[in-house]
Design a protein around this motif. Structure first.
Motif, PDB file in Angstrom:
ATOM      1  N   SER A  69      14.148  65.022  54.237  1.00 31.19           N
ATOM      2  CA  SER A  69      13.193  63.916  54.328  1.00 31.19           C
ATOM      3  C   SER A  69      13.679  62.715  53.513  1.00 31.19           C
ATOM      4  CB  SER A  69      11.818  64.346  53.829  1.00 31.19           C
ATOM      5  OG  SER A  69      11.263  65.311  54.676  1.00 31.19           O
ATOM      6  N   ALA A  70      14.214  62.969  52.324  1.00 33.81           N
ATOM      7  CA  ALA A  70      14.737  61.878  51.491  1.00 33.81           C
ATOM      8  C   ALA A  70      15.939  61.214  52.166  1.00 33.81           C
ATOM      9  CB  ALA A  70      15.121  62.403  50.115  1.00 33.81           C
ATOM     10  N   GLU A  78      10.778  78.648  49.175  1.00 37.05           N
ATOM     11  CA  GLU A  78      11.138  77.585  48.232  1.00 37.05           C
ATOM     12  C   GLU A  78      12.436  76.907  48.649  1.00 37.05           C
ATOM     13  OE1 GLU A  78      11.244  78.909  44.207  1.00 37.05           O
ATOM     14  OE2 GLU A  78       9.247  79.817  44.344  1.00 37.05           O
ATOM     15  N   SER A  79      13.400  77.709  49.086  1.00 37.56           N
ATOM     16  CA  SER A  79      14.677  77.163  49.533  1.00 37.56           C
ATOM     17  C   SER A  79      14.472  76.279  50.768  1.00 37.56           C
ATOM     18  CB  SER A  79      15.646  78.299  49.852  1.00 37.56           C
ATOM     19  OG  SER A  79      16.819  77.795  50.422  1.00 37.56           O
ATOM     20  N   GLU A 130      11.697  74.739  51.586  1.00 43.35           N
ATOM     21  CA  GLU A 130      10.964  73.547  51.159  1.00 43.35           C
ATOM     22  C   GLU A 130      11.896  72.538  50.476  1.00 43.35           C
ATOM     23  OE1 GLU A 130       7.928  71.060  51.155  1.00 43.35           O
ATOM     24  OE2 GLU A 130       7.836  73.068  52.049  1.00 43.35           O
ATOM     25  N   GLN A 131      12.828  73.026  49.665  1.00 38.64           N
ATOM     26  CA  GLN A 131      13.789  72.139  49.006  1.00 38.64           C
ATOM     27  C   GLN A 131      14.681  71.449  50.035  1.00 38.64           C
ATOM     28  OE1 GLN A 131      15.912  74.614  46.277  1.00 38.64           O
ATOM     29  NE2 GLN A 131      14.327  74.518  44.679  1.00 38.64           N
ATOM     30  N   ARG A 132      15.133  72.223  50.998  1.00 36.30           N
ATOM     31  CA  ARG A 132      15.974  71.638  52.043  1.00 36.30           C
ATOM     32  C   ARG A 132      15.196  70.613  52.856  1.00 36.30           C
ATOM     33  NH1 ARG A 132      18.463  76.892  54.648  1.00 36.30           N
ATOM     34  NH2 ARG A 132      18.143  75.646  56.500  1.00 36.30           N
ATOM     35  N   ARG A 133      13.939  70.887  53.119  1.00 38.48           N
ATOM     36  CA  ARG A 133      13.085  69.974  53.864  1.00 38.48           C
ATOM     37  C   ARG A 133      12.894  68.677  53.065  1.00 38.48           C
ATOM     38  NH1 ARG A 133       7.916  72.744  55.452  1.00 38.48           N
ATOM     39  NH2 ARG A 133       9.357  73.933  56.746  1.00 38.48           N
ATOM     40  N   ARG A 134      12.697  68.764  51.759  1.00 38.44           N
ATOM     41  CA  ARG A 134      12.551  67.570  50.921  1.00 38.44           C
ATOM     42  C   ARG A 134      13.830  66.731  50.909  1.00 38.44           C
ATOM     43  NH1 ARG A 134      10.518  70.694  46.091  1.00 38.44           N
ATOM     44  NH2 ARG A 134       8.554  71.467  46.900  1.00 38.44           N
ATOM     45  N   ARG A 135      14.977  67.422  50.757  1.00 34.71           N
ATOM     46  CA  ARG A 135      16.252  66.698  50.767  1.00 34.71           C
ATOM     47  C   ARG A 135      16.475  65.996  52.100  1.00 34.71           C
ATOM     48  NH1 ARG A 135      20.524  70.639  50.038  1.00 34.71           N
ATOM     49  NH2 ARG A 135      18.963  72.230  49.795  1.00 34.71           N
TER      50      ARG A 135
END
Length: 117
Positions: free
Chosen positions: A17-18, A7-8, A10-15
């Motif tokens: 990507s944004a 989850e951590s 995935e969150q870092r990957r989303r940030r």
């Protein structure tokens, strides 16, 4: 523990990507501004070129007319005629620069290819 890590990650990957999407958008906007300013500079350069050629043609005609009048004693006629010829030459230069009048064949042929004897 692995779920928390995933989850951590995935969150870092989303940030990330944004942030990358935001940076790409900023770079695209900057590239668009640069292209617009480049087009503006080209237009300004063409305008200065055209105006300087026009004014130079008139000034040369007026000077040659003045010199002709002064040394030949022709009165104002030399200046009047050569000033009008300079004006016509300036108009022709402007039309050539804009592309409304083509170069004479003798000059256009020399630029594109060498003449064969």
């Amino acid at each position: 523990m692995t779920d928390n890590r995933d989850e951590s990650l995935e969150q870092r990957r989303r940030r990330l990507s944004a942030a990358l999407a935001e940076r790409d958008a900023e770079e695209a906007a900057e590239a668009k501004r640069d292209a617009q300013s480049e087009e503006s500079r080209r237009g300004m350069a063409l305008g200065l070129k055209i105006s300087s050629e026009f004014i130079a043609a008139i000034a040369v005609g007026a000077m040659l007319g003045y010199l002709l009048d002064r040394f030949a004693g022709t009165g104002p006629w030399g200046m009047i005629i050569l000033l009008l010829l300079g004006f016509c030459a300036g108009i022709l230069n402007v039309l050539r620069a804009v592309g409304m009048v083509a170069l004479p064949p003798s000059l256009a042929g020399g630029r594109d290819k060498k003449r064969k004897p």
